[in-house]
Enzyme design. Structure first.
Site, short mmCIF file in Angstrom:
data_model
loop_
_atom_site.label_atom_id
_atom_site.label_comp_id
_atom_site.label_asym_id
_atom_site.label_seq_id
_atom_site.Cartn_x
_atom_site.Cartn_y
_atom_site.Cartn_z
N GLU A 111 0.85 -1.17 0.00
CA GLU A 111 0.00 0.00 0.00
C GLU A 111 0.90 1.24 0.00
O GLU A 111 1.88 1.26 0.74
CB GLU A 111 -0.92 0.06 1.22
CG GLU A 111 -2.00 1.13 1.02
CD GLU A 111 -2.92 1.33 2.24
OE1 GLU A 111 -2.54 0.92 3.35
OE2 GLU A 111 -3.98 1.90 2.05
N GLY A 245 2.25 1.97 11.50
CA GLY A 245 1.96 1.17 12.69
C GLY A 245 1.67 -0.28 12.33
O GLY A 245 2.20 -1.21 12.91
N ALA A 246 0.79 -0.45 11.33
CA ALA A 246 0.39 -1.79 10.91
C ALA A 246 -0.23 -1.69 9.52
O ALA A 246 -0.55 -0.60 9.06
CB ALA A 246 -0.62 -2.38 11.89
N MET A 247 -0.39 -2.85 8.86
CA MET A 247 -0.94 -2.86 7.51
C MET A 247 -1.86 -4.06 7.34
O MET A 247 -1.47 -5.18 7.65
CB MET A 247 0.21 -2.89 6.49
CG MET A 247 -0.23 -3.06 5.04
SD MET A 247 -1.26 -1.66 4.48
CE MET A 247 -2.29 -2.48 3.28
N HIS A 281 -8.50 -2.70 14.61
CA HIS A 281 -8.51 -1.80 13.45
C HIS A 281 -8.21 -2.60 12.17
O HIS A 281 -8.96 -2.58 11.20
CB HIS A 281 -7.47 -0.71 13.66
CG HIS A 281 -7.29 0.25 12.51
ND1 HIS A 281 -7.70 1.56 12.56
CD2 HIS A 281 -6.74 0.09 11.29
CE1 HIS A 281 -7.42 2.15 11.41
NE2 HIS A 281 -6.82 1.28 10.62
N GLU A 282 -7.10 -3.33 12.20
CA GLU A 282 -6.68 -4.07 11.00
C GLU A 282 -7.66 -5.19 10.68
O GLU A 282 -7.92 -5.49 9.52
CB GLU A 282 -5.26 -4.63 11.18
CG GLU A 282 -4.20 -3.57 11.53
CD GLU A 282 -4.16 -2.39 10.57
OE1 GLU A 282 -4.54 -2.56 9.40
OE2 GLU A 282 -3.76 -1.29 11.00
N HIS A 285 -10.62 -3.95 8.77
CA HIS A 285 -10.30 -3.75 7.34
C HIS A 285 -10.47 -5.02 6.52
O HIS A 285 -10.60 -4.95 5.30
CB HIS A 285 -8.84 -3.32 7.19
CG HIS A 285 -8.58 -1.86 7.36
ND1 HIS A 285 -9.36 -0.89 6.78
CD2 HIS A 285 -7.58 -1.21 8.00
CE1 HIS A 285 -8.85 0.30 7.09
NE2 HIS A 285 -7.77 0.13 7.83
N GLU A 304 -10.17 4.32 6.37
CA GLU A 304 -9.45 4.61 7.61
C GLU A 304 -10.36 5.20 8.68
O GLU A 304 -10.23 4.88 9.86
CB GLU A 304 -8.26 5.52 7.33
CG GLU A 304 -7.20 4.86 6.44
CD GLU A 304 -6.77 3.47 6.92
OE1 GLU A 304 -7.06 3.12 8.08
OE2 GLU A 304 -6.17 2.73 6.12
ZN ZN Z 1 -6.25 1.37 8.60
#
Ligand code: ZN
Length: 829
Positions: A111, A245-247, A281-282, A285, A304
Site C-alpha cells: 500500500e 503502525g500496521a498494515m 482496526h486491521e 479492514h 481509515e
Molecule cells: Zn487502517
C-alpha cells in the site's frame, strides 16, 4: 539482495486496438515478455517489437509488431529487481537472534502503489484480480502469504512454496513474509485459523495477548457485520522494521513489534490497550477495505475513518472495563479538533490524482481521527440499529467489488430513512468544524454557528454545517441547518447541547449564568466524562482563538479538583502543559507553573500512590503515571526521591517498577544529570528486544537538561544498528520539545537535513518533520529559525503542505501567546 520472477497476467483487453500493452512497474526490469491471444480459433502469439520502461510514469510498455485487438490475453513477463532498505515493495527487516547474531527477514509493503516494485501488474485498487503465488526462497524459513501455504518442495537449500488462489482482491493488499519466525496459534468459533508471528528472538509468550485479541476481533466482526470472515486464516506478523503502525494485507496483517507484542509482566496497560485497538482496526479492514474496496484513493479516508471508529467499538466489546469510548473522544476528538483549527488543513475527503500524493495528503489527525469522529457522529444521528443494518447490506451487495462513499451513504440512508449523503457531505468536503454560540434569554435560546479557526480572521464566514444538537431538551431543533437558529423552551431551565460530546463541534455558552451552571455540574461531576473533557478542551481552544482569555481556562480547571477519570485528566494535563509555552516568553513563570502542576496532581497522587493495586481499574493504572508525571514536573521532593530509589531498584530487578511508570522513573536521574544512569539506559536500549522498553528509554533519556548528552543522543540517530530508522523521529521530536536542549536538537536537524531527506523522503515520516518543528515554536526567534529552515523547501511537494500549515500554526500561536501573556501573569500573581 536481488530477486527475480515471472508473472502471467490473464485478462481482457478492452477499448480500441493498439500496438501496446501497458503495466505498472517501478524499479524492476522486465527482461522478456510473451503475449498470447485467445479466441475461438485457439491461442496465437502476438510477436513483441520491444519492451520499454517509462520511469516517471512507473510503467512498462510491451510494444507489439501487429495490432492487439480487444479480446482475451495471457501476458507473461520475466522480471528482476534489487532489494533496497526503503520499507516499500519487497524489503528487508534486520534483527539480532538470541546469540546476538545479525539476522534478516523479508517482508512486503504494497500500500498504496508499491506492488509494482515487486512485479509488473495493474497496480490500482479497482483492478481486482485472483492471485496465485509461488515463492522460491531459502530453505528452513517460514513463508507466509495471503492464503495458507499449499505445497513445499525443497531441494538444494531452496524451497518452493505455493499458495492457493486468493479471492478477487486489489494488489495493494497482497503480501508475503519469509524468515525465521515462530507463532502462537488458535481458532475462532467459526473455524478460522489465527496465528500471531514474531522473529524467534521474541519470546513466544509475547504473542499470547495479540492472539486472544485477534481471535475475538474476528468473532466480534463476524457477528456485528453478519458476514463471515472471508479467508480460511488470519496471520498477524510483528516485523522488526516497519514504516507505519500496521498494515491490513488480506489474511496477512503486518505490524511494528511495538504494536503487537505484549511481554507478560513487562508491558504497560497503555501499550496493551494500543495493541488491542490496532489489532481490531486491521481486522475490521478485512471486511471494510479488503472485501469491499474503494474505487480510487480519494476514498481512502472512508477505509481509515471507518476502521478508526470500529477499533474502539470492537475493543469496547472485548474489554468493557477499559471504557475505550472515552479514550476515543479524548484521543481522536482532540487530535482532530486541534489539527483542524489551523487554517489551510485539508478536508477529510480530497481529490487524489496520483497515489504519490497520498503520503502528503495522509494527515492522520484528519483522515483517521476526524473521519472517525464524523462517522461516530453520524452513527449517533441515525442510531445503532440502522447503522448495523445498512452496513450488512453494503457488504452483501458489494463483496469482492469496489465502491465509493456514495454507495455506503445509500445503504445507510435505506436503513435509517435519513438522508445520510446530505448530512455527511458538508462535513467531509469542508475543512474545519463549527463553534456553536449559545445565547439564552429566559426561555428563548439563540444558536449561531460559525467556522472555528485558531486565527478567526481567516475563517470562512459562508461555511455552515448540518449540526445535530444532541440536546436533552425536546424543544431544541434536532439539526441546525442554517447559520442562526432559535427556539423557545417550555421553561427557563438552562439548555445544554452536544451532550456526550457526540457532535464534532465546539460549544460556546454566551451567558455567564450558563457558564457558572456548567462549571457547577463539572465540579459536582454531574456531567459524563466526554462532556467534562470536551468542555475543558473547548474552553482552551476558544481562548487560543481569542474568544476569551486562557486565564479563564485555568480558572475553569479549578472545577476539576475532584476529577479521577484518566481521559479527563488527559485534557487537564494538556492544559497544564500548554500554558508552559508562556515560560519561553517569561522565565519567571517557571517555578509558578511547577507549583501549579504539583498542586493539581496532589489529591490523585495521594489516592493512587506509586504501587499498582491488584484488580484496580485500568484507568487508575494509566492515571497514576499521568499524575506522577505532573508531580515530577512540579519537582515534588518526595516524588523525586521515590523515583530515584525506584530507579536504583530497577537496576537490580526490573519487575520492581510497574511498566506504566518505567519511562517516568528513568527520566528523573537523567534530568538530574546522573551520567551513570544515562550510560545504563543506553546499554539497556541497545541490548533489549523489547521495543516498548526502547521507547521508554528514549522518553527517559530525552528528558535530559544536558546539551552534551542531547548531542550524543542525536549523533546515534544516524547509526541504524543503534536506532532503527522507524524510531528516529521519536528521539528527535522529544528532544525538540525539551526546552533545555531544544537549541541543540534544532541545530542538529538543520545540519543533518540532507541525511534526513535521503533517509526518509520516501517515507510518511518525512513530512512530519515540519509539523514537529512548528509544534515547538513559541517565540519570534524560533519563528525565524523555522523560516530559515523551511522557506527554501517549499518546492518539495512532500513537505510543502505541512510547511505552509506550520506558518499558519506559528502565526496563530504567537498571536495567542502575546495576547494572553499579561492575563496569565496576572492570574498567577
Ligand atoms: Zn487502517
Amino acid at each position: 539482495m536481488r530477486f527475480s520472477g515471472r508473472v502471467v497476467v490473464a485478462g481482457k483487453k478492452v477499448g480500441r486496438p493498439s500496438q501496446r500493452l501497458t503495466f505498472h512497474a517501478n524499479g524492476i526490469t522486465v527482461t522478456a515478455a510473451k503475449i498470447v491471444r485467445h479466441d475461438k480459433k485457439g491461442a496465437a502469439e502476438l510477436p513483441l517489437a520491444r519492451i520499454n520502461h517509462h520511469k516517471t510514469l512507473q510503467e512498462v510498455r510491451l510494444h507489439t509488431e501487429g495490432m492487439a485487438y480487444p479480446g482475451q490475453y495471457d501476458v507473461t513477463m520475466e522480471f528482476e529487481g534489487v532489494i533496497t532498505d526503503g520499507m516499500t515493495g519487497i524489503y528487508p527487516c534486520y534483527w539480532k537472534d538470541a546469540a546476538g547474531k545479525q539476522q534478516k527477514l523479508f517482508a512486503t509493503q504494497f500500500e498504496s502503489h508499491h506492488a509494482r516494485e515487486a512485479f509488473p501488474c495493474i497496480d490500482e485498487p479497482e483492478a481486482k484480480a485472483v492471485f496465485e503465488l509461488t515463492l522460491d526462497v531459502q530453505a528452513g524459513q517460514v513463508v507466509l502469504g495471503n492464503m495458507p501455504a499449499k505445497t513445499t518442495d525443497s531441494s538444494a537449500g531452496r524451497q518452493l512454496v505455493s499458495f492457493p488462489p486468493t479471492p478477487r482482491m486489489s494488489t495493494y493488499l497482497l503480501a508475503f513474509v519469509t524468515g525465521d519466525l515462530h507463532a502462537k496459534s488458535g481458532k475462532t468459533q467459526s473455524g478460522v485459523a489465527v496465528n500471531v508471528w514474531a522473529t524467534t528472538a521474541q519470546p513466544k509468550a509475547s504473542l499470547n495477548f495479540a492472539l486472544d485479541a485477534a481471535i475475538r476481533s474476528i468473532e466480534y466482526f463476524e457477528e456485528y457485520f453478519d458476514v463471515p470472515y472471508p479467508l480460511p486464516k488470519a496471520d498477524h506478523v510483528a516485523l522488526p522494521d516497519f514504516s507505519s503502525g500496521a498494515m491490513e494485507n488480506w489474511g496477512l496483517i503486518t505490524y511494528r513489534e511495538r504494536v503487537l507484542l505484549d511481554y507478560p509482566g513487562e508491558t504497560s496497560q497503555s501499550t496493551r490497550e494500543y495493541i488491542a485497538l490496532v489489532v481490531a482496526h486491521e481486522t475490521s479492514h478485512q471486511w471494510f477495505g479488503n472485501l469491499v474496496t474503494m474505487k480510487w484513493w480519494d476514498d481512502l479516508w472512508l477505509n481509515e475513518s471507518f476502521a478508526n471508529m470500529m477499533e474502539y467499538q470492537c475493543v469496547d466489546s472485548m474489554f468493557p472495563a477499559w471504557h475505550v469510548w472515552h479514550d476515543f473522544i479524548a484521543n481522536e476528538g482532540l487530535a482532530a479538533f486541534r489539527r483542524d483549527a489551523t487554517h489551510g488543513v485539508q478536508p477529510v475527503r480530497v481529490d487524489v490524482h496520483h497515489p504519490d500524493e497520498i503520503n502528503t495528503l495522509f494527515d492522520a489527525s484528519i483522515v483517521y481521527a476526524k473521519g472517525g469522529r464524523l462517522l461516530y457522529m453520524m452513527k449517533q444521528y441515525i442510531g445503532e440499529t440502522a447503522f448495523r443494518k445498512g452496513l450488512s447490506q453494503y457488504f452483501i451487495k458489494n463483496s469482492y467489488a469496489n465502491t465509493s462513499g456514495a454507495d455506503l451513504w445509500a445503504a445507510l440512508s435505506d436503513a435509517s430513512g435519513k438522508d445520510v449523503d446530505a448530512f455527511m457531505t458538508p462535513w467531509l468536503t469542508r475543512s474545519g468544524f463549527p463553534v456553536v454560540h449559545v445565547a439564552q434569554d429566559g426561555a428563548a435560546v439563540q444558536l449561531t454557528q460559525e467556522h472555528f479557526l485558531d486565527s478567526p480572521e481567516k475563517a470562512d464566514s459562508s461555511r455552515i454545517w448540518p449540526v445535530p444538537t444532541f440536546s436533552e431538551t425536546a424543544a431544541m431543533p434536532e439539526l441546525l441547518e442554517s447559520r442562526d437558529s432559535s427556539c423557545e423552551l417550555p421553561s427557563a431551565a438552562i439548555a445544554l447541547i452536544n451532550t456526550g460530546a457526540r457532535g464534532h463541534y465546539l460549544v460556546d455558552y454566551k451567558n455567564a449564568a450558563t457558564r457558572k451552571h456548567v462549571k457547577d455540574l463539572i465540579r459536582k461531576q454531574k456531567l459524563d466524562e466526554p462532556d467534562r473533557l470536551m468542555l475543558l478542551n473547548g474552553s482552551a481552544m476558544l481562548a487560543k482563538a481569542g474568544y476569551k482569555s486562557y486565564a479563564e481556562t485555568l480558572e475553569l480547571l479549578s472545577a476539576y479538583a475532584g476529577e479521577a477519570s484518566e481521559p479527563v485528566w488527559g485534557v487537564m494535563a494538556l492544559v497544564a502543559s500548554e500554558v508552559r509555552r508562556f515560560i519561553d516568553l517569561d522565565e519567571s513563570l517557571d517555578p509558578t507553573l511547577r507549583a501549579m502542576s504539583r498542586r493539581l496532581a496532589a489529591a490523585q497522587v495521594k489516592r493512587l500512590g506509586w504501587e499498582e493495586k491488584p484488580d484496580e481499574p485500568s484507568s487508575d493504572t494509566k492515571l497514576r503515571a499521568l499524575v506522577l508525571g505532573l508531580s515530577i514536573y512540579g519537582e515534588d521532593q518526595s516524588a523525586l526521591a521515590t523515583a530515584r530509589s525506584l530507579f536504583a531498584s530497577y537496576q537490580k530487578d526490573a519487575a520492581t517498577v510497574p511498566a506504566e511508570l518505567r519511562s517516568l522513573v528513568m527520566s528523573v536521574p537523567v534530568k538530574e544529570g546522573d551520567a551513570a544512569a544515562a550510560e545504563y539506559l543506553l546499554e539497556l536500549h541497545d541490548h533489549t528486544q523489547n521495543s516498548e522498553l526502547q521507547s521508554d528509554v528514549c522518553d527517559g533519556l530525552t528528558a535530559t537538561r544536558d546539551p552534551k548528552l542531547a548531542a550524543a543522543l542525536l549523533a546515534r540517530l544516524k547509526d541504524s544498528s543503534l536506532v532503527k530508522p522507524q524510531d528516529v523521529d521519536r528521539w528527535l521530536v522529544y528532544l525538540l520539545r525539551n526546552r533545555y536542549v531544544r537549541d541543540v536538537a534544532w541545530q542538529w536537524m538543520v545540519d543533518e537535513w540532507k541525511w534526513l531527506q535521503e533517509t526518509f523522503s520516501n517515507d510518511k515520516s518525512y513530512d512530519h518533520l515540519p509539523r514537529y518543528a512548528a509544534s515547538v515554536v513559541n517565540t519570534r526567534e524560533y519563528e525565524k529559525k523555522y523560516h530559515s529552515l523551511f522557506d527554501d523547501k517549499l518546492d518539495q511537494p512532500m513537505l510543502k503542505r505541512n510547511i505552509l500549515i506550520g506558518y499558519e500554526e506559528i502565526d496563530a500561536r504567537l498571536a495567542w501567546l502575546s495576547r494572553d501573556l499579561s492575563a496569565i501573569q496576572q492570574f498567577f500573581s
